[in-house]
Design an enzyme around this catalytic site. Sequence first.
Site, PDB file in Angstrom:
ATOM      1  N   SER A 126       0.834  -1.200   0.000  1.00 39.40           N
ATOM      2  CA  SER A 126       0.000   0.000   0.000  1.00 39.40           C
ATOM      3  C   SER A 126       0.865   1.245   0.000  1.00 39.40           C
ATOM      4  O   SER A 126       1.976   1.255   0.546  1.00 39.40           O
ATOM      5  CB  SER A 126      -0.859  -0.034   1.266  1.00 39.40           C
ATOM      6  OG  SER A 126      -1.438   1.219   1.491  1.00 39.40           O
ATOM      7  N   TYR A 151      -2.081  -1.412  11.032  1.00 35.17           N
ATOM      8  CA  TYR A 151      -2.336  -1.856   9.648  1.00 35.17           C
ATOM      9  C   TYR A 151      -1.168  -1.466   8.742  1.00 35.17           C
ATOM     10  O   TYR A 151      -0.619  -2.279   8.017  1.00 35.17           O
ATOM     11  CB  TYR A 151      -3.640  -1.252   9.110  1.00 35.17           C
ATOM     12  CG  TYR A 151      -3.708  -1.290   7.599  1.00 35.17           C
ATOM     13  CD1 TYR A 151      -4.001  -2.479   6.939  1.00 35.17           C
ATOM     14  CD2 TYR A 151      -3.416  -0.153   6.838  1.00 35.17           C
ATOM     15  CE1 TYR A 151      -4.003  -2.523   5.562  1.00 35.17           C
ATOM     16  CE2 TYR A 151      -3.418  -0.193   5.461  1.00 35.17           C
ATOM     17  CZ  TYR A 151      -3.718  -1.388   4.824  1.00 35.17           C
ATOM     18  OH  TYR A 151      -3.696  -1.425   3.452  1.00 35.17           O
ATOM     19  N   LYS A 155       1.982  -3.754   6.574  1.00 35.89           N
ATOM     20  CA  LYS A 155       2.404  -3.690   5.170  1.00 35.89           C
ATOM     21  C   LYS A 155       3.922  -3.469   5.087  1.00 35.89           C
ATOM     22  O   LYS A 155       4.601  -4.091   4.278  1.00 35.89           O
ATOM     23  CB  LYS A 155       1.644  -2.588   4.418  1.00 35.89           C
ATOM     24  CG  LYS A 155       0.150  -2.883   4.260  1.00 35.89           C
ATOM     25  CD  LYS A 155      -0.089  -4.162   3.473  1.00 35.89           C
ATOM     26  CE  LYS A 155      -1.552  -4.570   3.432  1.00 35.89           C
ATOM     27  NZ  LYS A 155      -1.785  -5.900   2.832  1.00 35.89           N
TER      28      LYS A 155
END
Length: 346
Positions: A126, A151, A155
């Site tokens: 992302s 979150y 990544k």
Amino acid sequence: MARILVTGGAGYIGSHTVVELQTKGYDVVIVDNLSNSNIDVLNGIETITGIRPAFENIDCVDYVSMDRMFEKYNDIEAIIHFAASKAVGESVEKPLMYYRNNLVSLINLLQLMPIHKVKNIVFSSSCTVYGQPDILPVTENAPIKPALSPYGNTKQVGEEIIRDTIYANRSLQSIILRYFNPIGAHSSAEIGELPNGIPNNLLPFVTQTALGLRKQLMVFGNDYNTPDGSCIRDYIHVVDLAKAHVIAVQRMLNKQTKSDVETFNLGTGRGLSVLEIIKTFEEVNNVEVPYKIVARREGDIEKVWADPSYANNELGWTAVETLEETLRSAWAWELNYAQRVNAEQS
Ligand code: UD1
């Protein structure tokens, strides 16, 4: 043709990618625990492509079940790993759930790949790894900033786990794709974004508000340092994004990669504000989206958009869909889905 394992293949980006893979002749097996998706998506995929993909209801965190799955489908040549939790706010509340879901599933796959002679993995990363970039548009060489949420951290760490693993085992290779903001739906309106519960992301909230399911959209802040004060993102049609995955798989299978781990930005190169999205959505679909300005959302980045030229040149891939078409497709999907739900209820 080669079989591709698509984890999270019942989800939003996953389902659109399965359609593109099957259209190109790949066999697919979807592994999905349906935690944020619906089994009905298989009907949509079948309607569009004429093929119902193989499906296994497995949580990628479950090593033993994944091992059995690889034994059952012993012709898998590449993995596209979408399966992950992705709600930024929830990750702040439940960090361990995010670290477990997003990291253990990746570790399981990387551990099982050599055992089952699978060499290739595409990883869903992302633009969140860049945080608020100092220079826009952002290239793949921009520094990785400290993550603003668990979150985002999954990544960043996920990318590092892949690099370290492949450094130690050169028979594996990976393409890491850093997504900007995927929106829109397949042109058939058979599949699209279908979040469980109240949407976190902008577009499903816009479409559900236009439909009257939600009273009004809340715009998180209009005092940012941007032309209209609202945040800026690089919104990319989900089908454009899906197509890049097929190219990434082909590149690995055809041994065209330039290094064991390659990283690409997937965006349009165009930054748009929240208010521009709302206005264009209203115009192209001739529908009103009631909204009010509220306080900033914690953890939001002010502005980010991609420099996609590395992907453009190296993958021969460019996002081609217009914003107007993308926003039309999002609305068509919402209407089609609402009709289906009404028909089922009556
Ligand atoms: C974020 C992450 C992205 C991640 C995604 C997962 C960044 C830059 N991006 O996307 O990497 O994959 O979450 O969900 O960290 N907005 C509203 N009202 C709403 C919803 C959103 O105004 O009800 C605004 C947000 O403030 C933001 C924009 O719309 O400016 C897009 O928000 P959203 O769709 O949630 O995506 P990101 O937060 O950009």
